[in-house]
Design an enzyme around this catalytic site. Structure first.
Site, short mmCIF file in Angstrom:
data_model
loop_
_atom_site.label_atom_id
_atom_site.label_comp_id
_atom_site.label_asym_id
_atom_site.label_seq_id
_atom_site.Cartn_x
_atom_site.Cartn_y
_atom_site.Cartn_z
N LYS A 48 32.94 77.93 61.59
CA LYS A 48 33.73 78.40 60.45
C LYS A 48 35.16 77.84 60.55
O LYS A 48 35.73 77.39 59.57
CB LYS A 48 33.77 79.94 60.40
CG LYS A 48 32.44 80.55 59.96
CD LYS A 48 32.44 82.07 60.04
CE LYS A 48 31.02 82.59 59.80
NZ LYS A 48 30.90 84.04 59.91
N GLN A 92 33.27 89.46 61.59
CA GLN A 92 32.11 88.77 62.16
C GLN A 92 31.07 89.78 62.65
O GLN A 92 31.40 90.70 63.40
CB GLN A 92 32.57 87.86 63.32
CG GLN A 92 31.45 87.04 63.93
CD GLN A 92 30.84 86.03 62.96
OE1 GLN A 92 31.55 85.36 62.20
NE2 GLN A 92 29.52 85.93 62.95
N ASP A 115 32.80 87.20 52.29
CA ASP A 115 31.36 87.31 52.50
C ASP A 115 30.64 87.97 51.33
O ASP A 115 29.41 87.91 51.24
CB ASP A 115 31.08 88.13 53.77
CG ASP A 115 31.14 87.27 55.03
OD1 ASP A 115 30.79 86.08 54.95
OD2 ASP A 115 31.54 87.79 56.10
#
Ligand code: NDP
Length: 275
Positions: A48, A92, A115
């Site tokens: 990422k 995460q 997300d």
């Protein structure tokens, strides 16, 4: 069988994103919060950071100790929600057992929710008024577009009903006028549904779940599953099932690379909505 290459599509998209960010002089900041030191998470985070930085996004990893209390994590999220330099926040997963991941991820401001896990963003898909779409789902939709695969009017079976993949994908496909059947671990006779489907998406995480007997010739296969078998990365479809497809995503190199590209896509979208 034609391979749907997420790696190839990602490469093209990253080029486009880099140009957009440069041309529009977008100042985008990404904050990733990690609790502890999960090995798989370390790899995902490294990627990422690498891909976002490559396109000109300023990324920052906030690594907290494994035993960080939920209240402390919430404070960090609240600070980042207020920070003007931060365009998007990722919590995460997985988080340690004492942390309620869903609750904490949903405290991220929907306007910084890269997300797409917040209630507001998930409901927007259900409501056919899409805002931020979860990255894996958006990645699959982009693959259909890139390979000119129409979904309207198609019979699509989605195996898996998680809040981050199966369900929002089904909603997004219904919005695009597909006829969608969702299957899960309690589905009796999975084959009854997959056998007649034009498109089968498996988002389960079980190797050899979808076999050649379960699919019709010429179907389109989207393999979201990630499984480690004898040190090799494989999906949910058997090789023989894939051979019956007209189009198929490989594992690795199919859906996975798209998920990371869509983090950047969502960050650009969030930034442009800030104005
Ligand atoms: P979850 O574990 O949250 O969901 C799995 C789903 O599969 C559940 O709905 C479960 O049913 C269903 N299921 C389990 N066993 C069966 C079975 N035998 N037959 C039919 N359905 C079954 O997983 P995620 O949605 O988070 O992820 C799914 C897979 O996709 C994993 O392998 C994950 O690693 C991978 N993944 C890949 C990404 C990528 O970028 N390529 C991104 C995200 C995930 P029930 O609800 O009844 O328990």
């Amino acid at each position: 069988m034609k391979v749907i290459s997420g790696t190839k599509v990602r490469k093209e998209l990253l080029e486009k994103y880099r140009e957009t960010i440069q041309k529009k002089k977008l100042k985008i900041g990404l904050a990733i919060i990690q609790l502890g030191d999960n090995e798989a998470s370390n790899t995902y985070i490294r990627n990422k950071l690498k891909y976002t930085e490559e396109v000109g996004i300023e990324s920052n990893l906030i690594k907290l100790p494994e035993k960080t209390k939920e209240a402390e994590l919430i404070k960090v999220i609240e600070e980042l929600n207020k920070d003007k330099k931060v365009t998007g926040i990722i919590l995460q997963s997985p988080t340690p057992d004492h942390i309620d991941f869903t609750k904490c991820a949903r405290l991220i401001d929907p306007k910084k929710d890269v997300d797409g896990f917040s209630e507001e963003n998930l409901f927007s898909i259900r409501d056919n008024n899409e805002k931020i779409i979860p990255c894996t789902v958006k990645g699959i939709l982009k693959l259909f577009d890139s390979y000119n695969i129409p979904v309207a009017g198609k019979d699509i079976v989605v195996i898996g009903r998680s809040n981050i993949v199966g369900r929002p994908l089904a909603d997004a496909l219904i919005n695009r006028n597909a006829t969608v059947t969702i299957c899960h671990s309690k589905t009796k006779n999975l084959e009854k549904y997959t056998k007649h489907a034009d498109i089968v998406v498996s988002a389960v995480g079980k190797p050899n779940l979808v076999t050649k007997e379960m699919v019709k010739r010429g179907f389109i296969g989207i393999d979201v599953g990630i499984n480690m078998v004898d040190g090799k990365l494989v999906g949910d479809f058997t090789k023989e099932a894939g051979e019956k497809a007209s189009y198929m995503t490989p594992v690795p190199g199919g859906v996975g690379p798209m998920t990371i590209a869509m983090i950047i896509d969502n960050l650009i979208e969030l930034k442009e909505k800030e104005k």
